[in-house]
Enzyme design. Structure first.
Site, PDB file in Angstrom:
ATOM      1  N   SER A  68      -7.894  44.254   9.422  1.00 23.86           N
ATOM      2  CA  SER A  68      -7.347  43.688  10.653  1.00 23.86           C
ATOM      3  C   SER A  68      -5.679  43.203  10.629  1.00 23.86           C
ATOM      4  O   SER A  68      -5.322  42.831  11.349  1.00 23.86           O
ATOM      5  CB  SER A  68      -8.238  42.428  11.235  1.00 23.86           C
ATOM      6  OG  SER A  68      -8.512  41.490   9.876  1.00 23.86           O
ATOM      7  N   ASN A 155     -14.212  32.193   7.835  1.00 23.79           N
ATOM      8  CA  ASN A 155     -14.968  32.103   9.000  1.00 23.79           C
ATOM      9  C   ASN A 155     -14.293  30.870   9.926  1.00 23.79           C
ATOM     10  O   ASN A 155     -13.834  31.123  11.104  1.00 23.79           O
ATOM     11  CB  ASN A 155     -16.478  31.990   8.966  1.00 23.79           C
ATOM     12  CG  ASN A 155     -17.043  33.066   8.516  1.00 23.79           C
ATOM     13  OD1 ASN A 155     -16.477  34.145   7.996  1.00 23.79           O
ATOM     14  ND2 ASN A 155     -18.294  33.110   7.992  1.00 23.79           N
ATOM     15  N   HIS A 201      -7.483  43.082  57.889  1.00 19.81           N
ATOM     16  CA  HIS A 201      -8.052  44.522  58.134  1.00 19.81           C
ATOM     17  C   HIS A 201      -6.689  45.164  58.138  1.00 19.81           C
ATOM     18  O   HIS A 201      -6.650  46.598  58.642  1.00 19.81           O
ATOM     19  CB  HIS A 201      -8.706  44.962  59.232  1.00 19.81           C
ATOM     20  CG  HIS A 201      -9.985  43.999  59.568  1.00 19.81           C
ATOM     21  ND1 HIS A 201     -11.112  44.174  58.880  1.00 19.81           N
ATOM     22  CD2 HIS A 201     -10.288  42.780  60.189  1.00 19.81           C
ATOM     23  CE1 HIS A 201     -12.096  43.387  59.207  1.00 19.81           C
ATOM     24  NE2 HIS A 201     -11.260  42.400  60.074  1.00 19.81           N
ATOM     25  N   SER A 322      13.978  57.496  41.219  1.00 21.51           N
ATOM     26  CA  SER A 322      13.140  58.795  41.126  1.00 21.51           C
ATOM     27  C   SER A 322      13.821  59.717  40.325  1.00 21.51           C
ATOM     28  O   SER A 322      15.127  59.998  40.372  1.00 21.51           O
ATOM     29  CB  SER A 322      12.486  59.244  42.392  1.00 21.51           C
ATOM     30  OG  SER A 322      12.300  60.688  41.908  1.00 21.51           O
ATOM     31  N   LYS A 328      15.116  57.403  46.338  1.00 18.49           N
ATOM     32  CA  LYS A 328      13.906  56.546  46.047  1.00 18.49           C
ATOM     33  C   LYS A 328      14.472  55.276  45.198  1.00 18.49           C
ATOM     34  O   LYS A 328      15.400  55.366  44.408  1.00 18.49           O
ATOM     35  CB  LYS A 328      12.821  57.413  45.155  1.00 18.49           C
ATOM     36  CG  LYS A 328      12.093  58.440  46.044  1.00 18.49           C
ATOM     37  CD  LYS A 328      11.272  57.715  47.033  1.00 18.49           C
ATOM     38  CE  LYS A 328       9.834  58.287  47.014  1.00 18.49           C
ATOM     39  NZ  LYS A 328       8.919  57.994  45.934  1.00 18.49           N
ATOM     40  N   ASN A 330      11.920  52.742  43.934  1.00 21.76           N
ATOM     41  CA  ASN A 330      10.468  52.380  43.755  1.00 21.76           C
ATOM     42  C   ASN A 330      10.069  51.151  43.382  1.00 21.76           C
ATOM     43  O   ASN A 330      10.978  50.519  42.432  1.00 21.76           O
ATOM     44  CB  ASN A 330       9.665  53.433  42.961  1.00 21.76           C
ATOM     45  CG  ASN A 330       9.906  54.907  43.500  1.00 21.76           C
ATOM     46  OD1 ASN A 330       9.774  55.389  44.582  1.00 21.76           O
ATOM     47  ND2 ASN A 330      10.048  55.948  42.432  1.00 21.76           N
ATOM     48  N   GLU A 335       4.043  47.674  40.850  1.00 22.37           N
ATOM     49  CA  GLU A 335       2.982  48.480  40.684  1.00 22.37           C
ATOM     50  C   GLU A 335       2.546  48.086  39.198  1.00 22.37           C
ATOM     51  O   GLU A 335       1.192  48.200  39.116  1.00 22.37           O
ATOM     52  CB  GLU A 335       3.625  49.897  40.691  1.00 22.37           C
ATOM     53  CG  GLU A 335       3.822  50.304  42.139  1.00 22.37           C
ATOM     54  CD  GLU A 335       4.583  51.734  42.435  1.00 22.37           C
ATOM     55  OE1 GLU A 335       4.314  52.180  43.433  1.00 22.37           O
ATOM     56  OE2 GLU A 335       5.133  52.021  41.487  1.00 22.37           O
TER      57      GLU A 335
HETATM   58  N1  ARG Z   1     -10.673  38.926   9.256  1.00 18.49           N
HETATM   59  C1  ARG Z   1     -11.816  38.611   9.603  1.00 18.49           C
HETATM   60  C2  ARG Z   1     -12.006  38.024  11.320  1.00 18.49           C
HETATM   61  O1  ARG Z   1     -10.881  38.092  11.840  1.00 18.49           O
HETATM   62  C3  ARG Z   1     -11.831  37.036   9.045  1.00 18.49           C
HETATM   63  C4  ARG Z   1     -13.140  36.570   8.735  1.00 18.49           C
HETATM   64  C5  ARG Z   1     -13.664  37.235   7.536  1.00 18.49           C
HETATM   65  N2  ARG Z   1     -15.120  36.589   7.386  1.00 18.49           N
HETATM   66  C6  ARG Z   1     -15.984  37.422   6.837  1.00 18.49           C
HETATM   67  N3  ARG Z   1     -17.187  36.697   6.548  1.00 18.49           N
HETATM   68  N4  ARG Z   1     -15.911  38.585   6.601  1.00 18.49           N
HETATM   69  O2  ARG Z   1     -12.978  37.695  11.711  1.00 18.49           O
END
Ligand code: ARG
Length: 509
Positions: A68, A155, A201, A322, A328, A330, A335
């Site tokens: 991540s 966590n 409408h 455009s 144009k 736009n 949008e």
């Molecule tokens: N990168 C993880 C997330 O965003 C961090 C928590 C990871 N926890 C675990 N039990 N693998 O959730």
């Protein structure tokens, strides 16, 4: 799960022995060994934080799915802040020695500087921002860095980082919202008295004040501000100390950490603390509803800016040309904001589906939440700023509006109401009589406000007449005097209320 490490290891050693006897390429391995070069795919993989119970590394594809860092690196500052608060608590509670914590805090400060300067080498094998920072800490201060993770888990760590990140952004966005509301109120005041067309409408309905029309959006955005404020209250809660989900086996002080980080409260339940994403959902809903309102205003402006309507001209700063049609101009920005409504509702939907039926407590699915959240946070800011830019660069053409109001017989309801109040005709009958006047005008090529007494007598009979000037558009508007209606008086009352609310918002933040 695909773990190809041991199989490969065996193959490599088999090769080694074979080569030793057969072709002497063992020399190659010897060189690789001396130079400490990885002999196979998984050997180069840095140690994981949770490596203790594993003998092999994960496969490349698992690593790619797992990482991540590509998106959570943006929360490095929050991660470091939370780690420092946690470390201070560990020393205050005598869980970890003071001198160790001093080194940890110093090391974390150094890491922040390194990331600020782009010196951190982000590596997907290290999964996430938490691992990167902790590993670097151990590199800088040595084994003592490993005390930092006492009494916490990734966590609650990722949860606290995300709360901090969102809270900071909400606070900024409250100011952006106030600026948008102020601009809108000013625009409405600058155009007080200007006649505008109300539609139902997409057909001309009744004349209104332009300021009344603009104030309708003011109130929508003001309610969105309240939602944003609500999401702030939910986000202003610290999950840290929940650890994996059951809490920690040390005398931790969650309230101290919360206070250090500027949270007004802590989650009441550790299982809830690590698994809830409610605070994000509230924020997503704010964004989605804000964008619904933005998209409607943009749609109005796109229509009004068309040659067919020509009610407004959108400024150069929010229009583009455009590549083929030189004439144009736009309304691309409007949008795009209209289009982004799909994107932010998609993000909210993604989180809803992610959370649906997820067993307590933390599950890795939750890692995905940041992809939707980070994007939505950015889109909210763009939406608020973009909307303000659009309304700050618009010119109104009320002459064209007035023309269309007369062409669209916008005063027909006035006639019906007049027949009810002055001739005591039942409304249904009055409605029909007014409709006949419209048909007459259509046939004769006249506007309702051009009807003569002779015309009126020929439509309804000799006993009827309409007072002079009654169908003038400004008079039609000014008859609607109730609270929240479109008369000048009522709109002035709206201004006063709006000003008061804005003042309260500004003193509160
Ligand atoms: N990168 C993880 C997330 O965003 C961090 C928590 C990871 N926890 C675990 N039990 N693998 O959730």
């Amino acid at each position: 799960m695909c773990r190809e490490g041991p199989f490969r290891t065996k193959l490599v050693w088999f090769d080694f022995i074979l080569d030793y006897y057969v072709s002497h390429t063992y020399l190659l391995y010897t060189v690789a060994f001396i130079l400490n070069l990885p002999l196979m795919e998984n050997e180069g993989t840095p140690a994981k934080l949770w490596g203790g119970r594993f003998q092999e590394g994960v496969s490349k594809i698992s690593e790619t799915i797992s990482e991540s860092i590509s998106f959570d690196k943006v929360i490095y500052k929050q991660d470091i802040r939370a780690s420092i608060a946690h470390a201070r608590m560990l020393s205050r509670q005598k869980i970890v020695a003071d001198d160790v914590i001093d080194k940890i805090v110093k090391g974390l400060g150094q890491i922040e500087g390194e990331i600020d300067q782009g010196k951190m080498n982000f590596d997907p094998a290290l999964e996430d921002i938490h691992t990167h920072i902790e590993k670097r800490l151990v590199e800088i201060i040595g084994e003592e860095g490993k005390f930092l993770h006492t009494g916490r888990s990734r966590n609650d760590q990722v949860a606290v980082d995300t709360h901090l990140f969102l809270k900071e952004n909400i606070v900024e966005q409250k100011e952006l919202m106030i600026a948008l509301l102020e601009r809108l109120l000013q625009l409405a005041k600058d155009n007080a008295g200007t006649i505008w067309a109300g539609y139902t409408h997409t057909q001309i309905a009744q004349p209104v004040l332009l300021s009344h029309y603009l104030m309708s959006y003011f109130w929508m955005f003001q309610r969105d501000y309240n939602l944003l404020d609500f999401s702030l209250a939910e986000t202003d809660t610290s999950p840290l100390g929940a650890a994996a989900m059951a809490g920690a086996n040390y005398p931790i002080d969650r309230e101290f950490v919360a206070k250090e980080l500027g949270f007004s409260k802590v989650y009441n339940n550790s299982m809830d603390a690590v698994s809830t994403r409610d605070y994000q959902l509230s924020y997503h809903f704010f964004t989605v509803r804000l964008y619904l309102h933005i998209s409607r205003m943009c749609e109005d402006f796109i229509l009004y800016n068309s040659t067919e309507f020509s009610y407004i001209s959108m400024g150069d700063s929010v229009t583009t040309g455009s590549s083929i049609m030189p004439q144009k101009k736009n309304p691309d920005i409007a949008e795009l904001l209209r289009g982004k409504t799909g994107r932010v509702s998609g993000n909210m939907n993604a989180l809803l589906v992610n959370l649906k039926g997820l067993p307590l407590t933390y599950n890795r699915d939750l890692q995905e939440d940041k992809i939707y959240l980070f994007d939505t946070v950015r889109q909210s800011a763009l939406g608020i700023l973009g909307m303000k830019e659009i309304i700050s660069n618009v010119t109104f053409h009320p002459e064209k509006v007035v023309k269309n109001l007369r062409k669209g017989f916008a005063q027909a309801t006035e006639i019906a109401d007049y027949l009810v109040s002055d001739y005591k005709v039942p409304f249904r009958v009055a409605h029909e009589m007014s409709g006949k006047a419209v048909v007459f005008c259509e046939k004769e090529g006249k506007y309702l406000d051009e009807l003569t007494q002779t015309d009126i007598e020929s439509i309804w009979g000799a006993e009827y007449s309409l007072p002079e000037g009654m169908l003038k558009l400004e008079n039609c508007i000014d008859r609607k005097q109730g609270t929240g209606c479109t008369s000048n008086k009522s709109v002035q009352e709206q201004f006063a209320k709006a000003e008061k609310i804005l003042e309260a918002m500004k003193t509160e933040i």
